[in-house]
Design a protein around this motif. Structure first.
Motif: not given
Length: 245
Positions: A31-39, A68-87
């Protein structure tokens, strides 16, 4: 509306064993990674969604260095998986309503697993919108009386002055409800006063609760909840089952 079940549900989640806590942290990391990417920013000051996810992570006792480690990882990983929100929405035993929010990189896998969780609990997945009308999207902050020794009236005034819609005192907790857009400022006002929060997130609050008395129904919905909580793709589950404390 019974408020007692809300805190019972949170206690139920918090009293999980260490393996389950690890799974919760994994989901929060996603969720942190998605927030960094989408925000568009790894700086919470410039990313309101990230601020809210950080608050949720802290309420779930995620250590600051892990956040903090999760945020830094998300910020530096351009190849992170693209997650889709589905309800997904559906029905559990006894007419209970269930909403499942997922983040997935494989829609077919997630759909199959969610359907299986409902079926094994004697429930069924419905169409989009079939139960969401029974819930209100709100910011919700819950404060455990065992963790907060301050005055309830002062807490209420602080919350209402900061923009909260409602304040309710329960036997073992205080519940603060906000409009989704006011959630951040109310949470910050409490944080600045050092008030510990057992839960702090924008959530789906049931308009009414369903009490189950049949042992088979209770076992069924618990089975569904356990399967959903164990699924790595499932981020949040909302329901109107009135759990016992």
């Amino acid at each position: 509306m019974s408020g007692h079940s809300k805190f019972a549900n949170i206690k139920h989640k918090k009293e999980k064993n260490d393996a389950a806590k690890g799974k919760i942290f994994t989901k929060l990391g996603k969720e942190l990674a998605v927030a960094v990417k989408e925000g568009g920013s790894a700086d919470p000051a410039n990313n309101s969604r990230l601020r809210d996810v950080i608050a949720k992570a802290k309420a779930n006792n995620m250590p600051n260095d892990t956040i903090e480690r999760n945020i830094k990882k998300a910020d530096g990983d351009a190849n992170a998986a693209n997650y889709e929100h589905i309800t997904y929405e559906g029905y559990g035993p006894g007419g209970t309503a269930i909403i499942v929010e997922t983040l997935t990189d494989n829609k077919n896998r997630t759909a199959s697993n969610v359907k299986n969780a409902f079926t094994k609990g004697s429930g069924s997945v419905g169409t989009p919108g079939c139960v969401s009308f029974m819930f209100d999207k709100k910011g919700q902050i819950i404060i455990d009386k065992e963790e907060y020794e301050g005055d309830g009236d002062e807490l209420m005034m602080l919350a209402l002055d900061a923009g909260a819609e409602d304040f309710e005192e329960q036997e073992d907790s205080y519940e603060i409800v906000t409009a989704p857009e006011e959630f951040g400022q109310v949470r910050i006002a409490l944080e600045e006063q050092g008030i510990p929060m057992a839960a702090a997130e924008v959530t789906m609050i049931p308009q009414t609760y369903v009490k189950l008395t049949d042992a088979k129904d209770i076992a069924g919905i618990q089975k569904t909840m356990d399967l959903l909580e164990d699924d790595d793709d499932v981020q949040d589950v909302y329901h109107n089952w009135e759990m016992e404390a």
